[in-house]
Motif scaffolding. Structure first.
Motif, PDB file in Angstrom:
ATOM      1  N   ARG A   1       0.830  -1.205   0.000  1.00 27.62           N
ATOM      2  CA  ARG A   1       0.000   0.000   0.000  1.00 27.62           C
ATOM      3  C   ARG A   1       0.859   1.248   0.000  1.00 27.62           C
ATOM      4  NH1 ARG A   1      -4.405  -1.499   4.723  1.00 27.62           N
ATOM      5  NH2 ARG A   1      -5.349  -3.317   3.677  1.00 27.62           N
ATOM      6  N   LEU A   2       0.413   2.252  -0.754  1.00 28.99           N
ATOM      7  CA  LEU A   2       1.076   3.553  -0.787  1.00 28.99           C
ATOM      8  C   LEU A   2       0.099   4.606  -0.290  1.00 28.99           C
ATOM      9  CD1 LEU A   2       2.670   3.100  -4.331  1.00 28.99           C
ATOM     10  CD2 LEU A   2       3.795   2.745  -2.125  1.00 28.99           C
ATOM     11  N   SER A   3       0.490   5.850  -0.319  1.00 26.95           N
ATOM     12  CA  SER A   3      -0.391   6.914   0.167  1.00 26.95           C
ATOM     13  C   SER A   3      -1.540   7.168  -0.796  1.00 26.95           C
ATOM     14  CB  SER A   3       0.425   8.206   0.349  1.00 26.95           C
ATOM     15  OG  SER A   3       1.054   8.570  -0.862  1.00 26.95           O
ATOM     16  N   SER A   4      -2.620   7.736  -0.273  1.00 21.96           N
ATOM     17  CA  SER A   4      -3.783   8.174  -1.063  1.00 21.96           C
ATOM     18  C   SER A   4      -4.428   7.041  -1.852  1.00 21.96           C
ATOM     19  CB  SER A   4      -3.387   9.308  -2.024  1.00 21.96           C
ATOM     20  OG  SER A   4      -2.826  10.383  -1.307  1.00 21.96           O
ATOM     21  N   GLY A   5      -4.371   5.828  -1.318  1.00 20.74           N
ATOM     22  CA  GLY A   5      -5.042   4.709  -1.971  1.00 20.74           C
ATOM     23  C   GLY A   5      -4.254   4.064  -3.093  1.00 20.74           C
ATOM     24  N   ALA A   6      -3.101   4.597  -3.441  1.00 24.12           N
ATOM     25  CA  ALA A   6      -2.273   3.989  -4.479  1.00 24.12           C
ATOM     26  C   ALA A   6      -1.616   2.708  -3.944  1.00 24.12           C
ATOM     27  CB  ALA A   6      -1.217   4.979  -4.953  1.00 24.12           C
ATOM     28  N   TRP A   7      -1.099   1.897  -4.851  1.00 28.33           N
ATOM     29  CA  TRP A   7      -0.424   0.674  -4.445  1.00 28.33           C
ATOM     30  C   TRP A   7       0.553   0.231  -5.525  1.00 28.33           C
ATOM     31  CZ3 TRP A   7      -1.418  -3.443  -7.737  1.00 28.33           C
ATOM     32  CH2 TRP A   7      -2.584  -3.357  -8.521  1.00 28.33           C
ATOM     33  N   MET A   8       1.466  -0.647  -5.121  1.00 31.81           N
ATOM     34  CA  MET A   8       2.361  -1.264  -6.101  1.00 31.81           C
ATOM     35  C   MET A   8       2.441  -2.751  -5.810  1.00 31.81           C
ATOM     36  SD  MET A   8       6.232  -0.224  -4.879  1.00 31.81           S
ATOM     37  CE  MET A   8       6.820  -0.538  -3.197  1.00 31.81           C
ATOM     38  N   SER A   9       2.702  -3.533  -6.852  1.00 26.91           N
ATOM     39  CA  SER A   9       2.938  -4.959  -6.663  1.00 26.91           C
ATOM     40  C   SER A   9       4.394  -5.241  -6.986  1.00 26.91           C
ATOM     41  CB  SER A   9       2.019  -5.806  -7.548  1.00 26.91           C
ATOM     42  OG  SER A   9       2.312  -5.591  -8.921  1.00 26.91           O
ATOM     43  N   VAL A  10       5.022  -6.087  -6.185  1.00 24.07           N
ATOM     44  CA  VAL A  10       6.430  -6.450  -6.345  1.00 24.07           C
ATOM     45  C   VAL A  10       6.470  -7.961  -6.538  1.00 24.07           C
ATOM     46  CG1 VAL A  10       8.719  -6.385  -5.299  1.00 24.07           C
ATOM     47  CG2 VAL A  10       7.102  -4.541  -4.837  1.00 24.07           C
ATOM     48  N   GLU A  11       6.710  -8.390  -7.791  1.00 25.09           N
ATOM     49  CA  GLU A  11       6.579  -9.807  -8.110  1.00 25.09           C
ATOM     50  C   GLU A  11       7.832 -10.335  -8.791  1.00 25.09           C
ATOM     51  OE1 GLU A  11       2.479 -11.161  -9.121  1.00 25.09           O
ATOM     52  OE2 GLU A  11       2.255  -9.072  -9.769  1.00 25.09           O
ATOM     53  N   PRO A  12       8.582 -11.223  -8.125  1.00 22.89           N
ATOM     54  CA  PRO A  12       9.767 -11.826  -8.739  1.00 22.89           C
ATOM     55  C   PRO A  12       9.394 -12.901  -9.744  1.00 22.89           C
ATOM     56  CG  PRO A  12       9.457 -12.680  -6.521  1.00 22.89           C
ATOM     57  CD  PRO A  12       8.393 -11.643  -6.724  1.00 22.89           C
ATOM     58  N   ALA A  45       9.370  -7.698 -11.341  1.00 24.77           N
ATOM     59  CA  ALA A  45       8.485  -6.715 -11.963  1.00 24.77           C
ATOM     60  C   ALA A  45       7.763  -5.917 -10.884  1.00 24.77           C
ATOM     61  CB  ALA A  45       7.472  -7.412 -12.863  1.00 24.77           C
ATOM     62  N   VAL A  46       7.800  -4.599 -11.021  1.00 24.55           N
ATOM     63  CA  VAL A  46       7.121  -3.705 -10.080  1.00 24.55           C
ATOM     64  C   VAL A  46       6.070  -2.920 -10.870  1.00 24.55           C
ATOM     65  CG1 VAL A  46       7.372  -1.798  -8.450  1.00 24.55           C
ATOM     66  CG2 VAL A  46       9.211  -3.496  -8.697  1.00 24.55           C
ATOM     67  N   ASP A  47       4.816  -3.057 -10.469  1.00 25.95           N
ATOM     68  CA  ASP A  47       3.712  -2.400 -11.162  1.00 25.95           C
ATOM     69  C   ASP A  47       3.103  -1.364 -10.235  1.00 25.95           C
ATOM     70  OD1 ASP A  47       1.717  -1.818 -13.018  1.00 25.95           O
ATOM     71  OD2 ASP A  47       0.391  -3.381 -12.238  1.00 25.95           O
ATOM     72  N   VAL A  48       3.072  -0.095 -10.660  1.00 25.20           N
ATOM     73  CA  VAL A  48       2.570   1.002  -9.830  1.00 25.20           C
ATOM     74  C   VAL A  48       1.186   1.408 -10.314  1.00 25.20           C
ATOM     75  CG1 VAL A  48       3.034   3.306  -8.933  1.00 25.20           C
ATOM     76  CG2 VAL A  48       4.955   1.804  -9.544  1.00 25.20           C
ATOM     77  N   ASN A  49       0.250   1.532  -9.372  1.00 21.76           N
ATOM     78  CA  ASN A  49      -1.132   1.869  -9.709  1.00 21.76           C
ATOM     79  C   ASN A  49      -1.627   3.020  -8.834  1.00 21.76           C
ATOM     80  OD1 ASN A  49      -2.361  -0.459 -11.570  1.00 21.76           O
ATOM     81  ND2 ASN A  49      -0.834  -1.328 -10.183  1.00 21.76           N
TER      82      ASN A  49
END
Length: 347
Positions: free
Chosen positions: A235-246, A252-256
């Motif tokens: 979880r990131l601030s303001s409802g954003a998030w990222m996934s960290v998948e090896p 791969a890091v996907d930012v949303n």
């Protein structure tokens, strides 16, 4: 819970230890020894035997203790069968030889002795000129009479007594001189790599408290936070998030942006992800190639994102290099494989 705590406990299988750095209640760093008591870990120093050169590459394989194979990049001019002292530099990728180097370092909390790299240096982070002069004098006294050995006094020496620093210098010098005097011919482990507790003492800042009583991880909520790391999403601030998948090739890091659809959402989410990424990679033990798919940003905003990435990883304990931008607008990083992936050490 405010302040900094280091929690240390044995691995569940009784082989090796684990250490957690907790800052204001949040897990900030995590070190776990490999399962099964693996000996050839980064930092270990071994006698190897030159095996066969790789034609046209200037590299070679070497024989290591227990039948293991090492990969030596700087092997030009070394004849097969030659014994040589090497240090394990990183963890091997699955199915590949263990990377080793002939550039040895003898590293402790306050001092690093560097054979073949003479010179006396005090960490730049120590800015007090009077203290730098005292440490420089300690270095000269401690390394007097050596030949071909260099010394780096680390930033942790700023908070140490002169007696502690002098003792560390003497210990590392004596160890280096003893190992360099070895003249065996067969593969052998000469200096064991540091375990998790030793690395914590050597590399982490001095904590407010140390808890090494059995059950420390449960008391400080570490096991619950480790369980959360099994999921890719952060979880990131303001409802954003990222996934960290090896994957087998890269991480791969996907930012949303989450539910934020404002014009500034893409840049805001990407900067938040960049700030959180060193910790996310560190705790998961991920290295190698890292590819970041940013939230929507303009080409002009890439300058700000790149600067933020360089700042964030400059402060990280694991060496990470910013490679550049792909044609599709992804960020590429290369990160040293100093640790095994968390999913492997938790098996």
């Amino acid at each position: 819970m405010r302040g900094t705590t280091i929690a240390i406990e044995d691995n569940p299988d009784g082989q090796g230890r684990r250490a957690a750095l907790i800052v204001d209640g949040q897990l900030d760093d995590l070190l776990i020894d490999p399962p099964g008591g693996e000996a050839l870990v980064p930092g270990a120093i071994v006698r190897a035997v030159m095996n066969r050169p790789m034609k046209g590459q200037g590299a070679a394989t070497v024989r290591l203790p227990d039948g293991a194979t090492g990969w030596l990049r700087e092997a030009k001019g070394i004849a097969p069968g030659t014994p040589l002292t090497v240090q394990i530099s990183t963890h091997a990728e699955p199915g590949k030889a263990i990377p080793v180097t002939t550039r040895l370092t003898f590293k402790s909390r306050f001092a690093i002795v560097t054979p073949g790299a003479p010179g006396l240096n005090v960490a730049r982070a120590i800015r007090d000129e009077e203290l730098r002069d005292r440490l420089d004098l300690l270095a000269r006294d401690g390394m007097d009479g050596t030949e071909g050995l260099g010394l780096v006094i680390r930033s942790a020496a700023e908070a140490a007594s002169e007696e502690e620093v002098a003792a560390d210098i003497a210990d590392m010098r004596a160890l280096a001189e003893a190992i360099l005097a070895e003249d065996g011919r067969s593969p052998e482990l000469l200096v064991a790599g540091p375990d998790a507790a030793e690395r914590a003492w050597r590399d982490w800042p001095a904590p407010d408290t140390v808890d090494d009583v059995p059950g420390a991880f449960d008391r400080h909520g570490v096991n619950d936070q480790i369980d959360a790391l099994r999921a890719p999403r952060e979880r990131l601030s303001s409802g954003a998030w990222m996934s960290v998948e090896p994957t087998s090739a890269l991480t791969a890091v996907d930012v949303n942006t989450g539910g934020d659809t404002s014009p500034a959402a893409g840049l805001k989410a990407t900067l938040a992800a960049i700030g959180a990424l060193p910790r996310a990679l560190r705790l998961r033990g991920l290295g190698g190639q890292i590819v970041i798919d940013c939230a929507p940003i303009t080409k002009k905003q890439r300058i700000e994102v790149e600067a933020a990435a360089r700042r964030a990883f400059k402060r990280d304990a694991v060496d990470t290099q910013f490679v550049g931008w792909t044609p599709l607008g992804h960020i590429e990083l290369i990160r040293k494989r100093e640790r095994l992936p968390l999913r492997e050490v938790l098996r």
